[in-house]
Scaffold this motif. Structure first.
Motif, PDB file in Angstrom:
ATOM      1  N   GLY A  29       0.832  -1.196   0.000  1.00 58.97           N
ATOM      2  CA  GLY A  29       0.000   0.000   0.000  1.00 58.97           C
ATOM      3  C   GLY A  29       0.864   1.243   0.000  1.00 58.97           C
ATOM      4  O   GLY A  29       2.035   1.200   0.384  1.00 58.97           O
ATOM      5  N   ILE A  30       0.282   2.354  -0.456  1.00 64.57           N
ATOM      6  CA  ILE A  30       0.972   3.637  -0.452  1.00 64.57           C
ATOM      7  C   ILE A  30       0.056   4.634   0.225  1.00 64.57           C
ATOM      8  O   ILE A  30      -1.070   4.855  -0.216  1.00 64.57           O
ATOM      9  CB  ILE A  30       1.322   4.092  -1.879  1.00 64.57           C
ATOM     10  N   ALA A  31       0.551   5.204   1.311  1.00 60.88           N
ATOM     11  CA  ALA A  31      -0.227   6.183   2.062  1.00 60.88           C
ATOM     12  C   ALA A  31       0.347   7.575   1.834  1.00 60.88           C
ATOM     13  O   ALA A  31       1.565   7.754   1.748  1.00 60.88           O
ATOM     14  CB  ALA A  31      -0.186   5.860   3.547  1.00 60.88           C
ATOM     15  N   LYS A  32      -0.534   8.547   1.708  1.00 59.31           N
ATOM     16  CA  LYS A  32      -0.141   9.941   1.557  1.00 59.31           C
ATOM     17  C   LYS A  32      -0.304  10.621   2.907  1.00 59.31           C
ATOM     18  O   LYS A  32      -1.255  10.355   3.637  1.00 59.31           O
ATOM     19  CB  LYS A  32      -1.034  10.626   0.518  1.00 59.31           C
ATOM     20  N   ALA A  33       0.622  11.490   3.228  1.00 54.33           N
ATOM     21  CA  ALA A  33       0.566  12.209   4.500  1.00 54.33           C
ATOM     22  C   ALA A  33      -0.686  13.073   4.561  1.00 54.33           C
ATOM     23  O   ALA A  33      -1.140  13.611   3.554  1.00 54.33           O
ATOM     24  CB  ALA A  33       1.799  13.089   4.655  1.00 54.33           C
ATOM     25  N   ARG A  34      -1.238  13.167   5.735  1.00 56.01           N
ATOM     26  CA  ARG A  34      -2.411  14.010   5.956  1.00 56.01           C
ATOM     27  C   ARG A  34      -2.099  15.000   7.068  1.00 56.01           C
ATOM     28  O   ARG A  34      -1.247  14.765   7.897  1.00 56.01           O
ATOM     29  CB  ARG A  34      -3.608  13.163   6.359  1.00 56.01           C
ATOM     30  N   GLY A  35      -2.824  16.078   7.089  1.00 50.58           N
ATOM     31  CA  GLY A  35      -2.606  17.081   8.122  1.00 50.58           C
ATOM     32  C   GLY A  35      -1.414  17.960   7.817  1.00 50.58           C
ATOM     33  O   GLY A  35      -0.791  17.873   6.769  1.00 50.58           O
ATOM     34  N   ARG A  36      -1.097  18.801   8.770  1.00 50.86           N
ATOM     35  CA  ARG A  36       0.017  19.727   8.546  1.00 50.86           C
ATOM     36  C   ARG A  36       1.351  19.015   8.715  1.00 50.86           C
ATOM     37  O   ARG A  36       1.445  18.001   9.413  1.00 50.86           O
ATOM     38  CB  ARG A  36      -0.092  20.917   9.482  1.00 50.86           C
ATOM     39  N   THR A  37       2.369  19.547   8.087  1.00 48.26           N
ATOM     40  CA  THR A  37       3.688  18.937   8.161  1.00 48.26           C
ATOM     41  C   THR A  37       4.337  19.263   9.504  1.00 48.26           C
ATOM     42  O   THR A  37       4.114  20.315  10.086  1.00 48.26           O
ATOM     43  CB  THR A  37       4.602  19.413   7.018  1.00 48.26           C
ATOM     44  N   ARG A  38       5.108  18.327   9.985  1.00 47.23           N
ATOM     45  CA  ARG A  38       5.874  18.484  11.223  1.00 47.23           C
ATOM     46  C   ARG A  38       7.045  17.517  11.169  1.00 47.23           C
ATOM     47  O   ARG A  38       7.330  16.961  10.124  1.00 47.23           O
ATOM     48  CB  ARG A  38       4.988  18.282  12.442  1.00 47.23           C
ATOM     49  N   VAL A  39       7.686  17.284  12.268  1.00 47.20           N
ATOM     50  CA  VAL A  39       8.909  16.477  12.278  1.00 47.20           C
ATOM     51  C   VAL A  39       8.679  15.085  11.693  1.00 47.20           C
ATOM     52  O   VAL A  39       9.462  14.609  10.880  1.00 47.20           O
ATOM     53  CB  VAL A  39       9.469  16.356  13.715  1.00 47.20           C
ATOM     54  N   ASN A  40       7.616  14.400  12.084  1.00 44.15           N
ATOM     55  CA  ASN A  40       7.386  13.044  11.590  1.00 44.15           C
ATOM     56  C   ASN A  40       6.331  12.979  10.492  1.00 44.15           C
ATOM     57  O   ASN A  40       5.767  11.936  10.230  1.00 44.15           O
ATOM     58  CB  ASN A  40       7.008  12.115  12.744  1.00 44.15           C
ATOM     59  N   ASN A  41       6.065  14.097   9.842  1.00 41.86           N
ATOM     60  CA  ASN A  41       5.141  14.141   8.711  1.00 41.86           C
ATOM     61  C   ASN A  41       5.648  15.196   7.742  1.00 41.86           C
ATOM     62  O   ASN A  41       5.377  16.379   7.903  1.00 41.86           O
ATOM     63  CB  ASN A  41       3.734  14.491   9.187  1.00 41.86           C
ATOM     64  N   ARG A  42       6.387  14.752   6.723  1.00 42.28           N
ATOM     65  CA  ARG A  42       7.002  15.696   5.792  1.00 42.28           C
ATOM     66  C   ARG A  42       6.126  15.982   4.587  1.00 42.28           C
ATOM     67  O   ARG A  42       6.520  16.692   3.686  1.00 42.28           O
ATOM     68  CB  ARG A  42       8.355  15.145   5.347  1.00 42.28           C
ATOM     69  N   GLY A  58       9.667   5.214   4.114  1.00 43.22           N
ATOM     70  CA  GLY A  58       8.968   6.479   4.282  1.00 43.22           C
ATOM     71  C   GLY A  58       8.273   6.607   5.622  1.00 43.22           C
ATOM     72  O   GLY A  58       7.156   7.097   5.708  1.00 43.22           O
ATOM     73  N   VAL A  59       8.938   6.198   6.679  1.00 42.06           N
ATOM     74  CA  VAL A  59       8.353   6.235   8.014  1.00 42.06           C
ATOM     75  C   VAL A  59       7.825   7.640   8.332  1.00 42.06           C
ATOM     76  O   VAL A  59       6.763   7.792   8.915  1.00 42.06           O
ATOM     77  CB  VAL A  59       9.383   5.798   9.083  1.00 42.06           C
ATOM     78  N   ASP A  60       8.536   8.659   7.924  1.00 39.84           N
ATOM     79  CA  ASP A  60       8.137  10.045   8.192  1.00 39.84           C
ATOM     80  C   ASP A  60       7.399  10.668   7.003  1.00 39.84           C
ATOM     81  O   ASP A  60       7.381  11.888   6.863  1.00 39.84           O
ATOM     82  CB  ASP A  60       9.357  10.895   8.523  1.00 39.84           C
ATOM     83  N   TYR A  61       6.790   9.836   6.175  1.00 40.77           N
ATOM     84  CA  TYR A  61       6.101  10.304   4.970  1.00 40.77           C
ATOM     85  C   TYR A  61       7.027  11.228   4.173  1.00 40.77           C
ATOM     86  O   TYR A  61       6.667  12.335   3.805  1.00 40.77           O
ATOM     87  CB  TYR A  61       4.805  11.038   5.340  1.00 40.77           C
ATOM     88  N   ASP A  62       8.205  10.708   3.877  1.00 44.98           N
ATOM     89  CA  ASP A  62       9.218  11.537   3.231  1.00 44.98           C
ATOM     90  C   ASP A  62       9.613  11.040   1.837  1.00 44.98           C
ATOM     91  O   ASP A  62      10.697  11.338   1.358  1.00 44.98           O
ATOM     92  CB  ASP A  62      10.457  11.630   4.120  1.00 44.98           C
ATOM     93  N   LEU A  63       8.719  10.308   1.168  1.00 50.01           N
ATOM     94  CA  LEU A  63       9.026   9.800  -0.175  1.00 50.01           C
ATOM     95  C   LEU A  63       8.294  10.587  -1.252  1.00 50.01           C
ATOM     96  O   LEU A  63       7.140  10.971  -1.073  1.00 50.01           O
ATOM     97  CB  LEU A  63       8.610   8.329  -0.295  1.00 50.01           C
ATOM     98  N   THR A  64       8.972  10.746  -2.386  1.00 49.54           N
ATOM     99  CA  THR A  64       8.322  11.278  -3.577  1.00 49.54           C
ATOM    100  C   THR A  64       7.689  10.093  -4.311  1.00 49.54           C
ATOM    101  O   THR A  64       7.893   8.937  -3.929  1.00 49.54           O
ATOM    102  CB  THR A  64       9.346  11.962  -4.503  1.00 49.54           C
ATOM    103  N   ILE A  65       6.973  10.364  -5.383  1.00 53.72           N
ATOM    104  CA  ILE A  65       6.363   9.280  -6.165  1.00 53.72           C
ATOM    105  C   ILE A  65       7.443   8.366  -6.753  1.00 53.72           C
ATOM    106  O   ILE A  65       7.306   7.140  -6.716  1.00 53.72           O
ATOM    107  CB  ILE A  65       5.454   9.835  -7.268  1.00 53.72           C
ATOM    108  N   ASP A  66       8.508   8.941  -7.283  1.00 54.58           N
ATOM    109  CA  ASP A  66       9.583   8.130  -7.862  1.00 54.58           C
ATOM    110  C   ASP A  66      10.256   7.254  -6.814  1.00 54.58           C
ATOM    111  O   ASP A  66      10.565   6.086  -7.069  1.00 54.58           O
ATOM    112  CB  ASP A  66      10.625   9.021  -8.540  1.00 54.58           C
TER     113      ASP A  66
END
Length: 81
Positions: A29-42, A58-66
């Protein structure tokens, strides 16, 4: 140390939907970050194993699509071994 925010735009919707479908057929699965960005949500993406409910990358939601596409392919290769 400040990490830059990852932005997933409306133009990324079709490639992201295709990647999600590709991953879903393989139990990922691929999850997209939700909410405002912070240390563990990029603001980017996270790849997870849906069958084991574990994060692959991408533990911190820090991946691009590629980058997410790379980790989906890498996980599939590792499963094939």
């Amino acid at each position: 140390m400040s990490h830059p925010e990852i932005t997933i735009t409306v133009a990324d919707k079709i490639p992201l939907d295709r990647l999600r479908a590709h991953a879903r057929r393989r139990g990922l699965g691929i999850a997209k970050a939700r909410g405002r960005t912070r240390v563990n949500n990029r603001g980017g993406l996270q790849v997870y194993d849906a069958t084991k409910n574990t994060v692959i990358a991408g533990v911190d939601y820090d991946l691009t699509i590629d980058q997410a596409a790379y980790f989906v392919e890498k996980a599939m290769r590792e499963r094939a071994m």
